[in-house]
Motif scaffolding. Sequence first.
Motif, short mmCIF file in Angstrom:
data_model
loop_
_atom_site.label_atom_id
_atom_site.label_comp_id
_atom_site.label_asym_id
_atom_site.label_seq_id
_atom_site.Cartn_x
_atom_site.Cartn_y
_atom_site.Cartn_z
N VAL A 1 -19.36 62.99 -63.25
CA VAL A 1 -19.51 61.74 -62.52
C VAL A 1 -20.12 62.07 -61.16
CG1 VAL A 1 -17.55 60.59 -63.62
CG2 VAL A 1 -17.21 61.77 -61.46
N GLU A 2 -20.62 61.04 -60.53
CA GLU A 2 -21.07 61.17 -59.15
C GLU A 2 -20.25 60.22 -58.31
OE1 GLU A 2 -24.98 60.61 -56.29
OE2 GLU A 2 -25.27 60.73 -58.45
N ILE A 3 -19.66 60.75 -57.24
CA ILE A 3 -19.00 59.90 -56.25
C ILE A 3 -20.10 59.32 -55.38
CG2 ILE A 3 -17.59 59.88 -54.16
CD1 ILE A 3 -15.67 61.80 -55.54
N ARG A 4 -20.02 58.00 -55.19
CA ARG A 4 -21.07 57.31 -54.45
C ARG A 4 -20.47 56.32 -53.46
NH1 ARG A 4 -26.15 57.55 -55.83
NH2 ARG A 4 -26.54 55.38 -55.33
N LYS A 5 -21.23 56.05 -52.47
CA LYS A 5 -20.96 54.96 -51.52
C LYS A 5 -19.61 55.07 -50.82
CE LYS A 5 -24.87 53.21 -52.68
NZ LYS A 5 -25.92 54.19 -52.48
N MET A 6 -19.27 56.28 -50.39
CA MET A 6 -18.08 56.45 -49.55
C MET A 6 -18.48 56.16 -48.12
SD MET A 6 -15.69 59.64 -50.75
CE MET A 6 -14.89 59.61 -49.16
N TYR A 7 -18.19 54.94 -47.68
CA TYR A 7 -18.55 54.52 -46.33
C TYR A 7 -17.36 53.86 -45.66
CZ TYR A 7 -23.44 55.18 -47.60
OH TYR A 7 -24.64 55.72 -48.00
N LEU A 8 -17.16 54.18 -44.38
CA LEU A 8 -16.13 53.56 -43.57
C LEU A 8 -16.76 53.03 -42.28
CD1 LEU A 8 -13.30 56.27 -43.77
CD2 LEU A 8 -13.47 54.15 -45.08
N LEU A 9 -16.35 51.85 -41.86
CA LEU A 9 -16.82 51.33 -40.57
C LEU A 9 -16.27 52.21 -39.44
CD1 LEU A 9 -16.48 47.48 -41.15
CD2 LEU A 9 -18.58 48.86 -41.10
N PRO A 10 -16.98 52.28 -38.33
CA PRO A 10 -16.61 53.21 -37.25
C PRO A 10 -15.16 53.07 -36.74
CG PRO A 10 -18.76 52.27 -36.81
CD PRO A 10 -18.23 51.56 -38.02
N HIS A 11 -14.65 51.87 -36.63
CA HIS A 11 -13.32 51.69 -36.04
C HIS A 11 -12.17 52.16 -36.93
CE1 HIS A 11 -13.56 47.93 -38.36
NE2 HIS A 11 -12.24 47.88 -38.28
N VAL A 12 -12.45 52.51 -38.19
CA VAL A 12 -11.38 53.01 -39.07
C VAL A 12 -11.57 54.49 -39.41
CG1 VAL A 12 -10.88 50.73 -40.00
CG2 VAL A 12 -12.47 52.22 -41.23
N ARG A 13 -12.51 55.13 -38.78
CA ARG A 13 -12.71 56.57 -39.00
C ARG A 13 -11.71 57.36 -38.16
NH1 ARG A 13 -19.05 56.03 -38.07
NH2 ARG A 13 -19.46 54.65 -39.83
N GLY A 14 -11.44 58.59 -38.61
CA GLY A 14 -10.55 59.47 -37.86
C GLY A 14 -9.08 59.20 -38.09
N LEU A 15 -8.75 58.40 -39.09
CA LEU A 15 -7.36 58.06 -39.39
C LEU A 15 -6.87 58.72 -40.68
CD1 LEU A 15 -7.62 54.21 -38.66
CD2 LEU A 15 -6.78 56.01 -37.11
N GLY A 16 -7.70 59.56 -41.28
CA GLY A 16 -7.34 60.19 -42.54
C GLY A 16 -7.69 59.34 -43.76
N LEU A 17 -8.29 58.19 -43.53
CA LEU A 17 -8.62 57.28 -44.62
C LEU A 17 -9.68 57.87 -45.56
CD1 LEU A 17 -8.20 54.49 -45.89
CD2 LEU A 17 -9.83 53.57 -44.21
N GLY A 18 -10.69 58.53 -45.02
CA GLY A 18 -11.72 59.15 -45.86
C GLY A 18 -11.13 60.23 -46.76
N LYS A 19 -10.25 61.05 -46.21
CA LYS A 19 -9.58 62.08 -47.01
C LYS A 19 -8.76 61.45 -48.13
CE LYS A 19 -9.25 65.34 -43.20
NZ LYS A 19 -8.34 65.99 -42.24
#
Length: 162
Positions: free
Chosen positions: A84-102
């Motif tokens: 599979v390919e993981i695609r479109k992992m995007y977060l708006l700037p104000h929610v970055r740095g909170l561990g949400l991407g991980k």
Amino acid sequence: MEAVYQNFLIRDWQPSDRTPVTDIIRSVLAEYHLDFEPHAADCDVVDVENYYLTTKGEFWVIQQDDRLVGTGGYYPVMRGEQAVEIRKMYLLPHVRGLGLGKYLLQQLEKAIAARGFRQIWIETASVLTTAVKLYESYGYQPASGVETARCDRVYVKQIVSC
């Protein structure tokens, strides 16, 4: 899919999410001086049903209160073995740095493994330095064969069966 991380709800995409999702992706790409390409690299978010939902993939949105703040998904690709390919992992700037991407990446990996896939591919651009660091820190290995014009990096990870 439905999961909660802090005050965020990660849930399955719905047709009413189409415009907010494209707005998020367009906005994040613009931050990095990359173009939104609805007829090329981003055609999958214009047609989530055909790219994700009918192919045994999944597309998720991240909601905070009543507003969408992020996206992520995967679908099968003809590359490697049961991939599979993981695609479109995007977060708006104000929610970055909170561990949400991980957390999102971990949930995607769990869902992919549960469906019996054996490889995960990710294409990205070097200017997305935080994404590159995230993928490398989670064991994604540089590979060759970039297929998306705006990307200059491709990674692959083998899924270890339990």
